[in-house]
Enzyme design. Structure first.
Site: not given
Ligand code: NAG
Ligand code: NAG
Length: 868
Positions: A224-225, A251, A327, A190, A178
């Site tokens: 995706e998030e 991922e 994140h 990510d 993603h």
């Protein structure tokens, strides 16, 4: 020499001489005495064990740093790596890419399509064809993530690229990455790096001169998030989805390092076999899969969507190292080593190559059944065998152990009886010791928590090992010493050493049998911990003459199971330590870490208990004082190894309407949510206004306490703060309206709404006393409440979406008049994650005041509540 009072952990020289005089239980002069580490003098034994543990730990670290084994031989591998890095830098250069932002929907989509077109042109003359389809699905689903999670998405983006032989393909394998990110994170690991690698894997496969047997879909997924929306859109709606036989999902739950296979299946052992055969740098363990699927890790990936909505098996790969940065703004391209990219590229390319030529792809139904035991040994080799073979192996090892123990118990005379009695007693002492130790360490953890030093290990991990490790070892040594003095006065050291060896064997074998009975593949770990020591012991029975040689051989025999076990312990800490930084304000992290350290120490010490209690006690005392004094600050803003404290900062205006539709109250403020247990403890000294005078109170009559939660995690973070601030005035405010309210012929009240607002909105529903939700327009129509007992719907849209319309039906049960809240409260939040609406002057001003060791993820939001 019938009675010698002696500390069994502090043997002296005479103990060693003892074994030449008499030999244990048997009284048989021909039986050779068994020797164990307990015989060594304290200092020597302790340092030998320490060196052993350190060497193995060093090996584990070496293997973790060795990202790539061997240099690439093919120039194309190097090409793949350098090109992937270029893509990674290009993708992350636009900054954070939340769904709906031009960065995500226009710039990144544009870049990816341009690169795919280039690849297509370059390889057009070859035997393959590439078809690109940009899908913008709209849909809804419910999953039981966080207790109950409902999602609605409108025109999110998928770029699906189909690579197949020019003659076409029947069966496809899906590779998924993603490119969207959470707000305020550049999302290099990510998950931009995976998309970058996938582009070049596509390039390499398309360029092959011999045609592939099957086809591959490269899915560059743009939401995706947003909790797995785009993958749902693909697998439930795309015309190619029906041909997908298996998938590989790439991922991240960390930044850089190695990508680990952390789950596969369900069933379909051929997928694990493909990885084990083909991956050049394997990194996998079935333990991870079983832990993850038990649900104790609060996280989910697209794997779940493909499995549950597509009924497709797959492999889930993720970067797990350095989860502290996941994140956050620190997830940048420069933190990903080129070797990380290369190993991911090598692995994915070789596994895909293997799968697209596999005949099992064409007939997955035939090969569907069975589970596999799999693991790698120090990243060098991967091992996999069917679970059935594993079970047989486990039972054989267990049987051998029982025979070994039974032989000892059936010695002539009363020796056998004495042995059984001593074994039972020592086992009892050991188990009691575990409980008492765990309890004591938890008391220490509680003290640390009460002293306000929670999470001291977040930036100083070894301090945690020293404090809780010393507490554990100290307590265990103390209890064993006590037991020895009280009970084993008459037992000689030789016997005691052997006795505790047998106890360890017995306890591990119980674990082995239990796990095998439960059908868990992770039983291979206790199998290792039984088989290797037992074989070593039996082989070494003749080697007792050379004490030093015996010890070295004994330790060598234990090296393999121990190194693997330590590696698993490393994975556990690598995953759980960072998770404590985002597990909410309610769960005391000291309890989790203290328990993990205690368990690790208990397991690791199973075949040797030997140490000096005074040293350990002093170490514990010193550590306790240092930790209490606050020497170890949990967080760090050091750019080389940041350990940011996570905070959500939302500038919010809240409007509450009464049953008559009038505005009852309105306020605005900065809403502050801490992700971890230390809450604002360390922030208040820097920003005095953020203190407990502005702590919020949950209003039970307002949905989600009356605050704009972005995710339904209010049960995890009950503490939050609301500092008065000016009103927010977004340039495109939310338009919310009731379209219709009518009674249905089956006696419910159907209400239909429309909402037009920014890319991310949250809908909260709270039926009041006497009313309940009977159906709604989301998921499969069954309203699903979450862990806090309220209804939460996550909404998002890509570019140019129309107004969101939805409906629900309420059943009014009681005949009593409804209270002042009416039958239902409906609240809706708008979240401005990007663009000029994301920030306001007061928000920016507050952001600047946060210390550098925090990562405040901030945005503007509104919360509007209506009662009906
Ligand atoms: C594509 O194939 C050509 C010729 O075999 C080779 O020179 C080139 O390096 C290959 N490119 C990639 C990306 O593998
Ligand atoms: C606590 O916060 C309030 C409101 O933000 C402020 O007025 C007060 O001065 C603060 N208390 C301290 C001790 O700084």
């Amino acid at each position: 020499k019938t009675f010698r009072k002696q500390y069994f952990l502090a043997p002296d020289n005479s103990a060693f001489q003892d074994r030449y005089g008499d030999n244990g239980y048997s009284g048989d002069p021909k039986r050779k005495p068994e020797v164990s580490l307990y015989l060594l003098r304290e200092g020597l034994a302790a340092s030998l064990v320490c060196v052993f543990i350190l060497v193995l730990w060093g090996l584990v670290h070496l293997s973790l740093q060795q990202l790539v084994i061997g240099r690439p031989t093919l120039s194309c591998d190097l090409f793949l790596t350098s090109q992937s890095r270029r893509h990674l830098e290009q993708i992350t250069s636009v900054g954070p890419r939340p769904v709906g932002s031009p960065e995500n929907e226009v710039l990144t989509v544009g870049y990816l399509i341009e690169q795919i077109e280039k690849i297509r042109e370059e390889t057009a003359a070859g035997p393959h064809q590439i078809t690109v389809d940009v899908q913008r699905p709209t849909g809804t689903f419910s999953i039981d993530f966080l207790g109950g999670f409902t999602s609605f998405y409108d025109r999110v983006t998928n770029i699906a690229v189909r690579l197949e032989p020019k003659s076409g393909a029947q069966h496809l394998i899906l590779a998924n990455c993603h490119f969207d990110t959470v707000a305020n994170s550049p999302g290099a690991s990510d998950d931009a790096v995976s998309c970058a690698v996938m582009l070049e894997v596509l390039h390499s496969l398309a360029n092959l001169s011999t045609p592939l047997t099957h086809g591959v879909i490269f899915l560059f997924n743009g939401a995706e998030e947003n909790i797995l929306q785009a993958s749902h859109g693909f697998i439930t709606q795309h015309q190619w989805a029906k041909q997908v036989r298996a998938f590989i999902n790439l991922e991240a739950a960390g930044v850089g390092g190695k990508e680990v296979v952390f789950q596969t299946g369900p069933e379909n052992p051929w997928l694990v076999q493909a990885y084990v055969h083909a991956a050049k740098h394997p990194f996998a363990s079935v333990v991870g899969q079983e832990v993850f699927q038990s649900g104790i890790i609060p996280s989910d990936t697209d794997f779940r969507i493909y499995r549950d909505f597509g009924n497709i098996p797959g492999i889930d790969l993720a970067f797990i190292e350095n989860g502290f940065l996941y994140h956050t703004k620190y997830d940048t391209a420069d933190r990903i080593l080129t070797d990380s990219i290369q190993r991911a590229g090598d692995n994915i390319l070789s596994v895909l190559k293997y799968l697209v030529t596999s005949e099992k792809m064409a007939d997955t139904a035939e090969y569907r059944h069975g589970n596999m035991v799999f693991f790698d040994l120090l990243g060098v080799v991967a091992v996999a065998y069917p679970a059935r073979v594993g079970a047989i192996l486990n039972y054989m090892v267990a049987a051998a152990t029982f025979i070994y123990l039974a032989k000892k118990a059936s010695l002539r005379g009363n020796a056998g009886g004495r042995y059984v009695r001593d074994l039972a007693c020592a086992t009892g002492v050991t188990i009691l010791c575990w409980f008492v130790t765990l309890l004591s360490v938890l008391i220490v953890a509680l003290l640390i928590t009460l002293l306000g030093r929670s999470m001291f290990w977040y930036n100083h991990f070894y301090a945690c090992v020293c404090l809780y490790g010393a507490a554990t070892t100290g307590k265990m040594v103390f209890i064993h010493t006590l037991a020895k003095n009280l009970y084993y006065g008459g037992v000689r050291l030789v016997e005691l050493g052997d006795l505790y060896f047998d106890v360890s064997l017995l306890l591990w074998v119980c674990g082995l049998v239990w796990l095998t009975q439960q059908g868990l593949c992770s039983a291979y770990v206790p199998m290792f911990m039984v088989a290797f020591p037992l074989v070593t012991k039996l082989l070494l029975a003749k080697e007792f003459k050379h004490r030093a040689k015996y010890c070295v051989l004994y330790l060598l025999g234990l090296a393999l199971p121990y190194v693997h076990f330590m590696f698993l312990i490393w994975v556990v800490f690598e995953i759980f330590t960072p998770i404590m930084g985002r597990s909410g304000t309610e769960l005391p992290p000291e309890v989790v870490l203290a328990t993990l350290v205690t368990l690790a120490t208990i397991f690791l010490s199973s075949y040797f208990v030997s140490s000096n209690i005074t040293i350990i006690f002093n170490l514990f005392l010193v550590m306790f004082l240092l930790v209490s004094s606050g020497l170890f600050f949990p967080y760090s803003g050091d750019p080389d190894s940041p350990r940011p404290k996570r905070v959500f900062l939302q500038h919010t205006t809240r409007t509450f309407h009464n049953l008559q539709g009038q505005v009852e109250s309105q306020d605005s403020g900065l809403w502050i949510n801490s992700f971890d247990y230390t809450a604002i403890q360390h922030i208040t000294p820097h920003i005095p206004e953020i203190n407990d005078t502005v702590r919020t109170e949950c209003r039970q009559d307002r949905p989600f306490c009356g605050y704009p939660w972005f995710l339904p995690v209010r049960f995890l973070s009950k503490k939050n703060w609301y500092l008065p601030a000016s009103e927010v005035l977004p340039s495109s405010p939310l338009e919310f309206s009731l379209l219709s309210k009518e009674e249905t012929s089956w006696g419910t009240i159907k209400m239909k709404f429309s909402a037009k607002g920014p890319s991310h909105m949250s809908l909260y529903l709270m039926p009041h006393h006497g009313a309940s939700l009977s159906t709604w327009s989301f998921g499969d129509g069954t309203p699903q409440y979450d862990l806090s007992g309220e209804y939460f719907v996550f909404y998002s849209h890509g570019l140019d979406a129309p107004a969101w319309t939805f409906w629900f039906e309420i059943q009014v049960i009681s005949k009593n008049p409804l209270g002042p809240e009416g039958m239902i409260s409906v609240a809706i939040s708008a979240h401005y994650f990007f663009g000029k609406d994301q920030r306001t002057a007061p928000l920016q001003e507050m952001l600047n005041r946060f210390p550098e060791w925090t990562f405040p993820s901030s945005w503007v939001s509104t919360y509007d509540m209506y009662r009906y």
